[in-house]
Design an enzyme around this catalytic site. Structure first.
Site, PDB file in Angstrom:
ATOM      1  N   SER A 161      64.847  36.656  18.753  1.00 52.34           N
ATOM      2  CA  SER A 161      66.221  36.786  18.251  1.00 52.34           C
ATOM      3  C   SER A 161      66.784  35.404  17.930  1.00 52.34           C
ATOM      4  O   SER A 161      67.663  35.254  17.087  1.00 52.34           O
ATOM      5  CB  SER A 161      67.101  37.465  19.300  1.00 52.34           C
ATOM      6  OG  SER A 161      66.490  38.655  19.745  1.00 52.34           O
ATOM      7  N   GLY A 207      69.276  42.884  22.769  1.00 55.78           N
ATOM      8  CA  GLY A 207      69.679  43.289  21.422  1.00 55.78           C
ATOM      9  C   GLY A 207      69.155  42.351  20.358  1.00 55.78           C
ATOM     10  O   GLY A 207      68.238  41.563  20.617  1.00 55.78           O
ATOM     11  N   HIS A 245      60.531  43.766  19.970  1.00 54.83           N
ATOM     12  CA  HIS A 245      61.136  44.854  20.757  1.00 54.83           C
ATOM     13  C   HIS A 245      60.553  46.206  20.330  1.00 54.83           C
ATOM     14  O   HIS A 245      60.261  47.064  21.163  1.00 54.83           O
ATOM     15  CB  HIS A 245      62.654  44.902  20.533  1.00 54.83           C
ATOM     16  CG  HIS A 245      63.394  43.648  20.923  1.00 54.83           C
ATOM     17  ND1 HIS A 245      64.115  42.905  20.033  1.00 54.83           N
ATOM     18  CD2 HIS A 245      63.527  43.025  22.118  1.00 54.83           C
ATOM     19  CE1 HIS A 245      64.673  41.883  20.648  1.00 54.83           C
ATOM     20  NE2 HIS A 245      64.327  41.919  21.920  1.00 54.83           N
ATOM     21  N   LEU A 300      67.586  43.448  17.782  1.00 53.72           N
ATOM     22  CA  LEU A 300      66.232  44.017  17.873  1.00 53.72           C
ATOM     23  C   LEU A 300      65.352  43.565  16.713  1.00 53.72           C
ATOM     24  O   LEU A 300      65.809  43.414  15.583  1.00 53.72           O
ATOM     25  CB  LEU A 300      66.313  45.556  17.888  1.00 53.72           C
ATOM     26  CG  LEU A 300      67.079  46.179  19.052  1.00 53.72           C
ATOM     27  CD1 LEU A 300      67.050  47.701  18.950  1.00 53.72           C
ATOM     28  CD2 LEU A 300      66.531  45.722  20.405  1.00 53.72           C
ATOM     29  N   HIS A 301      64.080  43.322  17.039  1.00 51.34           N
ATOM     30  CA  HIS A 301      63.109  42.892  16.028  1.00 51.34           C
ATOM     31  C   HIS A 301      61.769  43.558  16.332  1.00 51.34           C
ATOM     32  O   HIS A 301      61.664  44.373  17.274  1.00 51.34           O
ATOM     33  CB  HIS A 301      63.019  41.366  16.004  1.00 51.34           C
ATOM     34  CG  HIS A 301      62.761  40.736  17.347  1.00 51.34           C
ATOM     35  ND1 HIS A 301      61.620  40.993  18.083  1.00 51.34           N
ATOM     36  CD2 HIS A 301      63.512  39.889  18.094  1.00 51.34           C
ATOM     37  CE1 HIS A 301      61.673  40.302  19.208  1.00 51.34           C
ATOM     38  NE2 HIS A 301      62.813  39.638  19.261  1.00 51.34           N
ATOM     39  N   GLN A 320      58.776  35.143  32.747  1.00 55.20           N
ATOM     40  CA  GLN A 320      59.685  36.235  33.109  1.00 55.20           C
ATOM     41  C   GLN A 320      58.900  37.467  33.552  1.00 55.20           C
ATOM     42  O   GLN A 320      59.217  38.095  34.574  1.00 55.20           O
ATOM     43  CB  GLN A 320      60.558  36.559  31.899  1.00 55.20           C
ATOM     44  CG  GLN A 320      61.331  37.846  32.003  1.00 55.20           C
ATOM     45  CD  GLN A 320      62.255  38.045  30.812  1.00 55.20           C
ATOM     46  OE1 GLN A 320      63.293  37.413  30.720  1.00 55.20           O
ATOM     47  NE2 GLN A 320      61.885  38.916  29.887  1.00 55.20           N
ATOM     48  N   GLY A 364      57.487  41.684  27.172  1.00 56.02           N
ATOM     49  CA  GLY A 364      56.645  40.978  26.212  1.00 56.02           C
ATOM     50  C   GLY A 364      55.973  39.763  26.832  1.00 56.02           C
ATOM     51  O   GLY A 364      56.581  39.066  27.648  1.00 56.02           O
ATOM     52  N   GLN A 365      54.747  39.504  26.395  1.00 54.00           N
ATOM     53  CA  GLN A 365      54.035  38.311  26.877  1.00 54.00           C
ATOM     54  C   GLN A 365      54.714  37.031  26.404  1.00 54.00           C
ATOM     55  O   GLN A 365      54.532  35.971  26.979  1.00 54.00           O
ATOM     56  CB  GLN A 365      52.580  38.335  26.397  1.00 54.00           C
ATOM     57  CG  GLN A 365      51.738  37.234  27.039  1.00 54.00           C
ATOM     58  CD  GLN A 365      50.461  36.948  26.293  1.00 54.00           C
ATOM     59  OE1 GLN A 365      49.702  37.881  26.016  1.00 54.00           O
ATOM     60  NE2 GLN A 365      50.206  35.693  25.957  1.00 54.00           N
ATOM     61  N   LYS A 366      55.511  37.137  25.345  1.00 55.01           N
ATOM     62  CA  LYS A 366      56.196  35.940  24.837  1.00 55.01           C
ATOM     63  C   LYS A 366      56.973  35.248  25.957  1.00 55.01           C
ATOM     64  O   LYS A 366      57.015  34.041  26.053  1.00 55.01           O
ATOM     65  CB  LYS A 366      57.152  36.280  23.700  1.00 55.01           C
ATOM     66  CG  LYS A 366      57.720  35.027  23.067  1.00 55.01           C
ATOM     67  CD  LYS A 366      58.700  35.328  21.991  1.00 55.01           C
ATOM     68  CE  LYS A 366      60.086  35.526  22.497  1.00 55.01           C
ATOM     69  NZ  LYS A 366      60.812  34.384  22.989  1.00 55.01           N
TER      70      LYS A 366
HETATM   71  P1  AMP Z   1      65.013  39.719  24.729  1.00 53.57           P
HETATM   72  O1  AMP Z   1      65.865  40.679  23.964  1.00 53.57           O
HETATM   73  O2  AMP Z   1      64.710  38.467  23.971  1.00 53.57           O
HETATM   74  O3  AMP Z   1      65.511  39.500  26.129  1.00 53.57           O
HETATM   75  O4  AMP Z   1      63.605  40.429  24.889  1.00 53.57           O
HETATM   76  C1  AMP Z   1      63.472  41.722  25.415  1.00 53.57           C
HETATM   77  C2  AMP Z   1      62.013  42.004  25.670  1.00 53.57           C
HETATM   78  O5  AMP Z   1      61.294  41.896  24.436  1.00 53.57           O
HETATM   79  C3  AMP Z   1      61.365  41.003  26.634  1.00 53.57           C
HETATM   80  O6  AMP Z   1      60.457  41.688  27.477  1.00 53.57           O
HETATM   81  C4  AMP Z   1      60.644  40.057  25.707  1.00 53.57           C
HETATM   82  O7  AMP Z   1      59.531  39.439  26.301  1.00 53.57           O
HETATM   83  C5  AMP Z   1      60.204  41.013  24.612  1.00 53.57           C
HETATM   84  N1  AMP Z   1      59.933  40.273  23.379  1.00 53.57           N
HETATM   85  C6  AMP Z   1      60.722  39.348  22.782  1.00 53.57           C
HETATM   86  N2  AMP Z   1      60.103  38.834  21.697  1.00 53.57           N
HETATM   87  C7  AMP Z   1      58.899  39.429  21.614  1.00 53.57           C
HETATM   88  C8  AMP Z   1      57.786  39.314  20.723  1.00 53.57           C
HETATM   89  N3  AMP Z   1      57.799  38.488  19.690  1.00 53.57           N
HETATM   90  N4  AMP Z   1      56.701  40.085  20.950  1.00 53.57           N
HETATM   91  C9  AMP Z   1      56.670  40.940  22.005  1.00 53.57           C
HETATM   92  N5  AMP Z   1      57.676  41.096  22.886  1.00 53.57           N
HETATM   93  C10 AMP Z   1      58.781  40.351  22.694  1.00 53.57           C
END
Ligand code: AMP
Length: 284
Positions: free
Chosen positions: A186, A31, A37, A33-34, A153, A147-149
């Site tokens: 986030s 969540g 996501h 979300l940005h 993972q 995400g590659q970030k």
């Molecule tokens: P999270 O909500 O942070 O667990 O992220 C959910 C998914 O979004 C994961 O696969 C993250 O790698 C991806 N994600 C988070 N930040 C970014 C970003 N800046 N660019 C691309 N994917 C992202």
């Protein structure tokens, strides 16, 4: 858009979609979300017929003392963003719904969880794998987007899917950044204004490392020094700076045709990570 809170309801729905022969694209999130996501959701929309996202702040992937309690949970805003992005189904179970009993099962993707963030976040990746495996079984997607970030993972999930023969394609998409290069996260909301100004130092460091590689430097020690210089210049102390193999995530003693440059640092109360993949273009 449908909002589903119960595992049973999500299973019934995913089963009926599968039976009709249509595909499910799945974006697991915590969540808040940005744009990062949203980029995954957008790709899922293009490639699959039904887009499911999960919103679940997974307690098992936070170590004691980390930010589980204060992790942002802007539920209404997330619903608006998801709806606007064309999500078909939001699966947002409660903690109790997901983990009525603390799981006794664990999925340990050995070796891959031992480098980079592994030593700094004991148990983190086991927390991730158990929840992602559980979500995969509930949502039953054909494709899941990461995400590659969170490079480590993504590699761990890919290996889990291969080791356990999940019938799911894993797509890893590029990191979305702010204009000044900071990887969107986030956790960026924890940064105070002065900390926010410093935060792009991680990306600047990685870019400096990449430039040095492009100029022919191949010694990981030198590249790490170059990266560290940019980060330390603004008074930030990196938790780690690593140069690892793109597949095994093991430290590279010598850089050859490709590598992942990865960094983590605490800035104020936010632990931030970032990475870049370098490939030797001369071989293309
Ligand atoms: P999270 O909500 O942070 O667990 O992220 C959910 C998914 O979004 C994961 O696969 C993250 O790698 C991806 N994600 C988070 N930040 C970014 C970003 N800046 N660019 C691309 N994917 C992202």
């Amino acid at each position: 858009m449908r909002v589903i809170k119960k595992i049973k309801d999500m299973k019934v729905l995913s089963e009926s979609i599968r039976r009709s022969g249509e595909s499910i694209g799945f974006v697991p999130t915590m969540g808040a979300l940005h744009k990062g996501h949203l980029s995954l959701i957008e790709r899922a929309r293009r490639e699959t017929e039904h887009v499911v996202i999960s919103i679940f702040v997974n307690p098992l992937q936070f170590s004691p003392g980390e930010d589980y309690r204060r992790y942002p949970r802007p539920f209404q805003k997330d619903m608006g963003l998801a709806e606007g992005a064309g999500v078909d189904i939001v699966f947002c179970p409660s903690r109790r719904e997901m983990f009525r009993n603390t799981p006794l099962t664990s999925i340990n993707v050995e070796k891959l969880c031992e480098s980079l963030c592994g030593p700094f976040r004991p148990g983190h990746f086991q927390g991730v794998t158990i929840v992602v495996a559980k979500l995969f079984n509930i949502v039953r997607p054909s494709v899941a987007y990461f995400g590659q970030k969170d490079y480590q993972q993504a590699i761990i999930i890919k290996r889990m899917v291969s080791d356990l023969s999940f019938d799911i394609k894993i797509r890893v998409l590029p990191t979305i950044r702010e204009k000044d290069g900071l990887a969107i996260s986030s956790r960026n909301t924890y940064l105070r204004p002065a900390e926010r100004e410093k935060a792009p130092c991680l990306y600047r460091g990685l870019c400096a490392g990449k430039r040095a590689l492009d100029k022919g430097e191949r010694d990981p020690k030198e590249i790490k020094k170059t990266i560290a210089r940019e980060i330390k210049a603004v008074g930030v102390t990196p938790e780690y700076i690593s140069i690892v193999d793109t597949k095994t995530l093991q430290d590279l003693p010598k850089i050859e045709t490709c590598a992942v440059l990865a960094v983590a640092a605490k800035i104020g109360s936010a632990r931030l990570i970032d990475n870049l993949i370098w490939r030797d273009n001369r071989n293309v």
